[in-house]
Design an enzyme around this catalytic site. Structure first.
Site, short mmCIF file in Angstrom:
data_model
loop_
_atom_site.label_atom_id
_atom_site.label_comp_id
_atom_site.label_asym_id
_atom_site.label_seq_id
_atom_site.Cartn_x
_atom_site.Cartn_y
_atom_site.Cartn_z
N ASN A 111 77.12 52.78 -12.88
CA ASN A 111 76.53 51.51 -13.30
C ASN A 111 77.36 50.46 -12.57
O ASN A 111 78.54 50.27 -12.88
CB ASN A 111 76.63 51.36 -14.82
CG ASN A 111 75.87 50.16 -15.34
OD1 ASN A 111 75.54 49.26 -14.56
ND2 ASN A 111 75.61 50.13 -16.62
N LYS A 128 81.16 50.25 -13.65
CA LYS A 128 81.41 50.06 -15.09
C LYS A 128 82.36 51.12 -15.64
O LYS A 128 82.14 52.32 -15.50
CB LYS A 128 80.08 50.11 -15.84
CG LYS A 128 80.16 49.75 -17.32
CD LYS A 128 78.75 49.65 -17.89
CE LYS A 128 78.73 49.22 -19.33
NZ LYS A 128 77.30 49.09 -19.82
N CYS A 173 78.69 44.38 -19.06
CA CYS A 173 78.21 44.58 -20.42
C CYS A 173 79.27 45.00 -21.42
O CYS A 173 80.07 44.18 -21.83
CB CYS A 173 77.05 45.57 -20.40
SG CYS A 173 75.98 45.35 -21.82
#
Ligand code: ING
Length: 313
Positions: A111, A128, A173
């Site tokens: 990601n 990520k 995120c």
């Protein structure tokens, strides 16, 4: 002399499973033009900005799963975004799902986010680290959150990049919820942290009100910004996507921790703020002067141990 850069968060509304990349890139170039017209020279798009948030589904067919990843960046479908960036002189952060085969022939999936400068050159990449959710199908859930199954843990750490007049960092995120994310970049004197997010309004496994979820979204970024004297830009993929309500709340946060721009819709929306990259200097020179105040000899547990251990009864 202040280091000023006008920054935009380009929030995306829903991307349905069947919406093609060309259509999404068209929406993104529209927003890049809007941002440029409002003075922005750096645009932050969401996490997984080219596709729907597919970890909400258990996808057994490998070819179907592969279809959500980019095997080259830019590709023919994303090239228009790079072309416009170069034409307008606008840099951008782009979150997407990255897939490649390594030197051993192993398929790798991350990601990922890239930082592209105002000459449309990729000057930074991040993968990520904090993958939330679960690795295998959990049919009892109202929707899945299979990031641990669909991506490897990022292998690039939390780098920063000296570009576009400042020291710029990225995360993705769930990373924003972890103070370690911010502090590692703070230790590199970061001036602005960019991140995209795909966050359901509702928790699929625990009762948690939408207002509390938005509170956690913002407090995570506000605290990270203030405690490291850095700007923060958080850009959502929002709205009801794949039947799941995804939170909006895209925002630009000053190093003081104050939200200076906030999205008010759950659709494609551009918000803009002029960022003085020296705004956080007084914070880094006083209250969070790391050299003067940090006591690393007391912080050992943070990196020596993964889980929390309660003291004996
Ligand atoms: N999404 C969510 C996020 O961290 C989540 C997952 C939501 C975890 C709420 C914990 C609480 O914003 C992604 N994609 O990380």
């Amino acid at each position: 002399m202040s280091r000023l850069i006008t920054v935009a968060a380009a929030q995306l509304g829903p991307i349905e499973r069947e919406e093609g990349r060309a259509s999404v890139v068209g929406r993104m170039t529209d927003m890049m033009r809007q941002a440029h017209a409002r003075g922005a020279r750096l645009v932050v798009f969401p996490e997984m900005a080219l596709t729907t948030f597919f970890p909400r589904w258990y996808i057994e067919d490998e070819a179907e799963l592969d279809s959500f990843y980019e095997t080259e960046m830019p590709s023919a479908q994303t090239q228009p975004l790079f072309d416009l960036a170069k034409e307008l002189g606008v840099g951008f952060y782009l979150g997407y799902s990255e897939m490649f085969f390594d030197e051993t022939g192993k398929k790798r999936r991350f990601n990922t986010a890239i930082l592209v400068n105002q000459q449309a050159e990729i000057v930074g990449k991040y993968r990520k680290v904090h993958l939330p959710g679960h690795a295998t199908h959990e049919p009892e859930r109202e929707w899945q959150h299979l990031e641990k199954g669909y991506f490897e843990v990022g292998d690039l750490g939390f780098p920063v990049f000296r570009t576009m007049g400042g020291v710029m960092g990225m995360c993705l995120c769930n990373d924003r919820r972890w103070p370690e994310t911010w502090r590692v970049m703070g230790m590199q004197d970061v001036d602005i942290v960019m991140l995209g997010y795909n966050t359901p309004v509702y928790n699929s496994i625990a009762a948690e009100s939408p207002h509390l979820r938005m509170f956690h979204n913002h407090i995570s970024m506000q605290a990270g910004a203030y405690q490291n004297g850095t700007w923060a830009v958080g850009t959502a993929k929002a709205g009801i996507e794949g039947g799941v309500d995804m939170m909006a709340g895209s925002c630009i946060i000053a190093p003081t921790g104050e939200i200076v721009a906030l999205a008010t819709t759950a659709e494609d929306e551009v918000i803009v703020a002029e960022c003085d990259l020296d705004r956080g200097r007084y914070i880094r020179d006083t209250v969070f002067n790391f050299a003067q105040h940090r006591r690393i000899e007391t912080y050992g547990l943070i990196t020596e141990r993964t889980e929390a251990i309660s003291p004996p009864e």
